[in-house]
Design a protein around this motif. Structure first.
Motif, PDB file in Angstrom:
ATOM      1  N   UNK A 310      16.294   6.319  -6.323  1.00 46.24           N
ATOM      2  CA  UNK A 310      16.597   5.223  -7.134  1.00 46.24           C
ATOM      3  C   UNK A 310      15.440   4.855  -7.841  1.00 46.24           C
ATOM      4  N   UNK A 311      15.398   5.176  -9.091  1.00 48.58           N
ATOM      5  CA  UNK A 311      14.000   5.158  -9.816  1.00 48.58           C
ATOM      6  C   UNK A 311      14.200   3.804 -10.903  1.00 48.58           C
ATOM      7  N   UNK A 312      15.302   3.090 -10.870  1.00 49.76           N
ATOM      8  CA  UNK A 312      15.606   1.985 -11.736  1.00 49.76           C
ATOM      9  C   UNK A 312      16.678   2.423 -12.857  1.00 49.76           C
ATOM     10  N   UNK A 318      14.430   0.558  -8.726  1.00 47.66           N
ATOM     11  CA  UNK A 318      14.025   1.482  -7.797  1.00 47.66           C
ATOM     12  C   UNK A 318      12.942   0.621  -6.649  1.00 47.66           C
ATOM     13  N   UNK A 319      12.461  -0.451  -7.222  1.00 50.70           N
ATOM     14  CA  UNK A 319      11.413  -1.173  -6.191  1.00 50.70           C
ATOM     15  C   UNK A 319      12.282  -1.825  -4.945  1.00 50.70           C
ATOM     16  N   UNK A 320      11.492  -2.161  -4.228  1.00 49.87           N
ATOM     17  CA  UNK A 320      11.888  -2.866  -2.896  1.00 49.87           C
ATOM     18  C   UNK A 320      13.018  -2.010  -2.165  1.00 49.87           C
ATOM     19  N   UNK A 326      24.167  -1.754   0.031  1.00 49.04           N
ATOM     20  CA  UNK A 326      24.064  -1.804  -1.499  1.00 49.04           C
ATOM     21  C   UNK A 326      23.445  -0.697  -2.181  1.00 49.04           C
ATOM     22  N   UNK A 327      22.288  -0.066  -1.741  1.00 48.42           N
ATOM     23  CA  UNK A 327      21.997   1.226  -2.243  1.00 48.42           C
ATOM     24  C   UNK A 327      22.630   2.205  -1.835  1.00 48.42           C
ATOM     25  N   UNK A 360      13.615   5.476  -2.003  1.00 52.74           N
ATOM     26  CA  UNK A 360      13.273   6.651  -2.349  1.00 52.74           C
ATOM     27  C   UNK A 360      13.382   7.268  -1.145  1.00 52.74           C
ATOM     28  N   UNK A 361      13.618   7.088   0.051  1.00 55.43           N
ATOM     29  CA  UNK A 361      13.595   7.598   1.432  1.00 55.43           C
ATOM     30  C   UNK A 361      14.953   7.572   2.165  1.00 55.43           C
ATOM     31  N   UNK A 362      15.075   8.742   2.890  1.00 55.05           N
ATOM     32  CA  UNK A 362      16.303   8.608   3.699  1.00 55.05           C
ATOM     33  C   UNK A 362      15.864   8.054   5.011  1.00 55.05           C
ATOM     34  N   UNK A 363      14.760   8.525   5.530  1.00 57.22           N
ATOM     35  CA  UNK A 363      14.058   8.049   6.653  1.00 57.22           C
ATOM     36  C   UNK A 363      12.801   7.127   6.144  1.00 57.22           C
ATOM     37  N   UNK A 364      12.570   6.045   6.791  1.00 52.71           N
ATOM     38  CA  UNK A 364      11.228   5.249   6.367  1.00 52.71           C
ATOM     39  C   UNK A 364      10.428   5.363   7.733  1.00 52.71           C
TER      40      UNK A 364
END
Length: 482
Positions: A310-312, A318-320, A326-327, A360-364
């Motif tokens: 998600x870049x926006x 994309x932020x946060x 939701x995402x 931007x990640x699947x795993x953080x």
């Protein structure tokens, strides 16, 4: 309130694309994450690649079967002199500044390559953001002026480096890269020096593909060259940019001066990235239909959606970081549209592992080079509703909704060896019951797996028939039947 029932009809005789798989990339984070303590990095790899289940039937991971390996441009060896300020966005390379090779130069990423293979990943893609700094015009891994930064006098050396890299990876890990993508998002200027990147126009790309193909053919490299990686889907058909757009025609129509479709190692596929085209809804749909139509215009050409996070867009920024639903619901709907409207044969996420406060990640993981916490996201599990069950070789089937007035519900269905996999995305506030009719077949028993606020791709319910299959509110549900 009476439960809404939605009747759908699946026709196993009306078949569309053959699915090749689902994947993600090792970019940026894995170079350090792969150096973490064994227990932690095994956990990351299990979440991404495992096809095991616990005693209660809970999937351990999402079973990705494609993994993208970032072949760095050598900016990490330059350190601060690379001008890329964030060391997490610099990339190492096997090729060293003195022209020698060090096959231990990328231990973190190499660990993930092997971890993917031991957990059953079958397809490996090497991708290049920037040619190695030894082959660029400015000696950096970004463009100074927003124009192509490859020194074409050094194309033979760059191609030889790709050959050496493929052979070196094979020798040290036993993994032969199935695909190599020599250019990524060539439409962008890549002059902000935030990360490695290199612009190309279509004429330059054709020259690049030919040079790499010559080296592969000469050295009997089996790896296929993957074309495209368009920064936005409309560059694949037509967006008014004659120098950088209309790529399906440019590279795969024999009457184009940039035609490369007849070269020995060019894969008969073109890839694009789903960024910046997800809102408003009509654009979301139209862009994907046009992408599918353009690719369908070339006999046998396959389409890969090879990168997204998600870049926006207007709907979602994309932020946060968002580890919640939701995402996840947004991503599941996007996967649905990419598979159903544009007939993507593979769907690949951007960062397998991320440290960012970003979607931007699947795993953080914590932003720490040696240790920290591992966090799973609902995005991971929602992708798993597709990746874990829709195996390579599955055929997408026609799904028709019988009712006229249906709430937002996105249903797609896939057939593999007489096993039927149906995925339903329900972003609404209400539970929906599906009445599933499989044309010419009776479904005797089905099992559902649900990702929601409460569940992570968890076995949910078994049914003796398919008259009332529950799709919980705000969930992604996979329905398995024989």
């Amino acid at each position: 309130m009476a439960q809404q029932i939605v009747k759908i009809e699946i026709d196993p005789l009306v078949q569309f694309q053959t699915i090749e798989g689902f994947g993600a990339s090792d970019a940026w984070t894995c170079q350090f994450a792969g150096l973490w303590p064994a227990e932690k990095k095994d956990k990351m790899a299990d979440l991404l690649f495992s096809t095991q289940t616990t005693k209660t039937g809970q999937p351990v991971g999402i079973g990705l079967n494609m993994w993208r390996f970032s072949i760095g441009g050598g900016s990490a060896a330059q350190g601060k002199a690379s001008d890329i300020g964030d060391e997490w966005r610099r990339q190492y390379a096997f090729l060293q500044p003195d022209g020698s090779y060090d096959w231990n130069a990328m231990p973190g990423q190499t660990w993930f390559l092997k971890a993917a293979k031991t957990r059953g990943v079958k397809q490996f893609i090497g991708f290049v953001n920037s040619p190695h700094v030894l082959f660029t015009k400015n000696g950096k891994a970004y463009s100074t002026d927003g124009n192509c930064n490859l020194n074409f006098d050094k194309l033979p050396e760059f191609s030889a480096d790709l050959v050496a890299t493929i052979n070196g990876i094979k020798k040290t890990t036993g993994i032969e890269l199935d695909y190599l993508s020599p250019a990524n998002e060539p439409q962008w200027k890549w002059n902000e020096h935030n990360q490695e990147g290199c612009p190309y126009n279509n004429t330059e790309l054709a020259q690049l593909y030919k040079g790499v193909n010559d080296a592969f053919a000469k050295n009997q490299i089996k790896t296929k060259i993957q074309v495209g990686e368009a920064g936005q889907l409309d560059y694949l058909y037509d967006n008014g940019n004659t120098a950088k757009g209309n790529q399906v025609y440019q590279f795969f129509n024999a009457s184009s001066p940039n035609y490369v479709g007849n070269l020995s190692n060019i894969d008969n596929s073109i890839s694009g990235h789903s960024y910046f085209t997800t809102s408003p809804e009509q654009k979301f749909i139209d862009v994907r239909k046009k992408t599918g139509d353009a690719v369908a215009g070339v006999k046998g050409l396959r389409y890969w959606m090879s990168e997204y996070c998600v870049l926006g867009d207007d709907v979602l920024k994309g932020e946060k970081r968002d580890l919640g639903m939701v995402t996840a619901l947004f991503i599941a709907k996007l996967i649905h549209h990419d598979l159903v409207l544009s007939n993507a044969t593979s769907w690949q996420w951007w960062l397998g592992v991320s440290t960012g406060d970003y979607k931007d990640g699947l795993v953080y993981i914590d932003r720490n080079k040696t240790d920290g916490q591992v966090y799973e996201s609902k995005m991971l599990w929602a992708l798993g509703n597709y990746s874990r069950f829709i195996g390579a070789g599955s055929k997408r089937l026609q799904v028709k909704t019988i009712e006229e007035k249906v709430p937002q519900l996105y249903v797609s269905s896939y057939l593999q060896n007489k096993k039927l996999v149906t995925v339903a995305v329900n972003p609404t506030e209400n539970n929906i019951d599906l009445d599933i009719d499989v044309k010419g077949n009776k479904q005797s028993s089905v099992q559902t797996y649900v990702t929601s606020a409460e569940y992570n791709l968890s076995p949910y319910k078994q049914y003796k028939d398919t008259k009332r299959v529950r799709i919980p509110a705000k969930s992604v549900t996979t329905i398995l039947s024989n």
